[in-house]
Design a protein around this motif. Structure first.
Motif, PDB file in Angstrom:
ATOM      1  N   GLN A 120       7.011  10.331  -0.863  1.00 26.28           N
ATOM      2  CA  GLN A 120       7.095   8.893  -0.592  1.00 26.28           C
ATOM      3  C   GLN A 120       5.857   8.157  -1.105  1.00 26.28           C
ATOM      4  O   GLN A 120       5.965   7.098  -1.731  1.00 26.28           O
ATOM      5  N   ARG A 121       4.698   8.757  -0.857  1.00 22.53           N
ATOM      6  CA  ARG A 121       3.441   8.130  -1.290  1.00 22.53           C
ATOM      7  C   ARG A 121       3.340   8.071  -2.817  1.00 22.53           C
ATOM      8  O   ARG A 121       2.826   7.096  -3.381  1.00 22.53           O
ATOM      9  N   GLU A 124       5.458   5.208  -3.950  1.00 29.71           N
ATOM     10  CA  GLU A 124       4.771   3.937  -3.658  1.00 29.71           C
ATOM     11  C   GLU A 124       3.613   3.712  -4.626  1.00 29.71           C
ATOM     12  O   GLU A 124       3.419   2.600  -5.123  1.00 29.71           O
ATOM     13  N   ARG A 127       4.910   2.781  -8.038  1.00 30.06           N
ATOM     14  CA  ARG A 127       5.388   1.385  -8.016  1.00 30.06           C
ATOM     15  C   ARG A 127       4.211   0.416  -8.078  1.00 30.06           C
ATOM     16  O   ARG A 127       4.244  -0.579  -8.793  1.00 30.06           O
ATOM     17  N   ASN A 128       3.145   0.736  -7.311  1.00 26.19           N
ATOM     18  CA  ASN A 128       1.968  -0.137  -7.296  1.00 26.19           C
ATOM     19  C   ASN A 128       1.237  -0.143  -8.635  1.00 26.19           C
ATOM     20  O   ASN A 128       0.718  -1.177  -9.067  1.00 26.19           O
ATOM     21  N   SER A 193      10.764  -4.464  -2.748  1.00 26.56           N
ATOM     22  CA  SER A 193      10.986  -3.181  -2.080  1.00 26.56           C
ATOM     23  C   SER A 193      11.366  -2.085  -3.073  1.00 26.56           C
ATOM     24  O   SER A 193      11.144  -0.905  -2.827  1.00 26.56           O
TER      25      SER A 193
END
Length: 367
Positions: A120-121, A124, A127-128, A193
């Protein structure tokens, strides 16, 4: 969690540019929640449990934390000074005592949970990273490759992300061919999201501005400034320029040797006409120049209403107004002044009419 897992985790952290502290802290927080859900007992609670991961060998320890007090009222969160001293003489009142409560099979649960948290990290973080990369291109030009057209939208590959040009952001009449490379203006970059969302345009005036900055070194270097732009995409644009160096001609710089610079921009915009205007702080001069290619005889400005009356030769009236009023409309947007155009004969007729009315008023006063 074994040492191999920790090693692999550190490699992922390094490759993806994620903070090691952040990933371990996140895993530890997730393990606290897992412990609370599956192993909490009357002697522990979510408030007084902490999980520690050894960042070298992967060993996991769960501790119930208790405050050292004289008189115990809450056995879940407190421990007496006497009991604490039995564990270690160094403990004193208000200290925190860590009592290990690690379940036997907690390592297996932890490993599964850690993998999910890391995955998950990583998502994220990626994406960032993509968002940050494209956020820097906001209000700038980006080159994309046309993928397909669907329900009026043109989908474009920008490299690490795909976006679409909405119907209102497409130049009217422009065709978009598969695998064609096109320049787009980045209007906005949002972090949604599902990752970065990029709004791009082919009609925004900013596209014309950035294309001139790319083509004209004097603009890029700040010698020549773009003061304002008005645009009707696919048809015509007007751009007002000013030189900070009296030895540099702003219009000549934008046109380029044999018109090559402006022609490159016209080609990129698929034949859109571009009028290059010399900006002036004098509104009369600026308004007259903005109505180019028409030649203006007279400009009268009214500061209060931010409006101007313009007079042109009779044979220049249609040129000043432009087809379907486009020239005067673009000039008004460029200067931010309301413009009322009259031909010389119309202005003279109006003046005679006004003089006639004044004469009648004088006669009435005398009577």
């Amino acid at each position: 969690m074994n040492q191999e897992f920790i090693g692999a985790l550190k490699e992922i952290v390094k490759d993806k540019g994620i903070s090691e502290d952040l990933i371990f802290t996140t895993i530890e927080d997730a393990l606290v929640a897992a412990y609370k859900k599956n192993y909490a007992s009357p002697t522990t609670s979510a408030q007084n449990v902490k999980v520690s991961i050894n960042r070298e060998n992967g060993e996991i320890h769960v501790y119930a934390q208790k405050v050292v007090v004289e008189d115990v009222y809450d056995y879940v969160t407190e421990i007496s000074l006497e009991e604490a001293k039995e564990i270690s003489p160094r403990y004193d009142l208000d200290d925190i005592v860590d009592l290990e409560v690690t379940p036997k099979n907690f390592g297996r649960v932890a490993a599964q949970l850690a993998k999910g948290v890391v995955t998950q990290r990583i998502r994220e973080a990626e994406r960032n990273i993509v968002y940050s990369e494209y956020k820097e291109l906001e209000y700038d030009i980006i080159t994309g490759t046309v993928l397909r057209k669907d329900k009026g939208n043109v989908f474009v590959n920008l490299g690490r992300i795909e976006t679409s040009i909405g119907p209102n952001e497409q130049i009217p009449g422009e065709e978009y061919k598969f695998n064609e490379r096109i320049k787009l203006y980045v209007v906005e970059v949002k972090n949604g999201s599902k990752g970065a969302q990029i709004l791009v345009s082919r009609t925004h005036p900013g596209l014309v501005k950035r294309l001139f900055e790319l083509e004209v070194p004097e603009i890029y270097e700040g010698v020549v400034e773009i003061k304002s732009i008005s645009r009707e995409a696919g048809s015509r644009s007007k751009i007002a320029v000013y030189s900070n160096d009296e030895n540099v001609d702003p219009m000549g710089s934008c046109v380029g040797p044999k018109g090559t610079r402006v022609q490159n921009i016209v080609n990129e915009l698929k034949g859109e006409k571009i009028d290059i205007i010399k900006w002036s702080k004098n509104p009369e001069e600026f308004i007259a120049a903005a109505l180019s290619p028409a030649k203006v005889l007279e400009v009268e400005v009214f500061e209060d209403s931010k409006s101007a009356k313009v007079v042109v030769d009779d044979n220049q009236l249609s040129l000043a107004i432009g087809k379907e009023g486009q020239n005067v409309r673009l000039a008004a947007k460029l200067t931010n002044w309301k413009i009322d155009i009259k031909s010389k004969s119309q202005a003279e007729a109006l003046k005679k009419e006004e003089l006639k009315e004044e004469s009648v008023d004088e006669i009435e006063v005398l009577e």
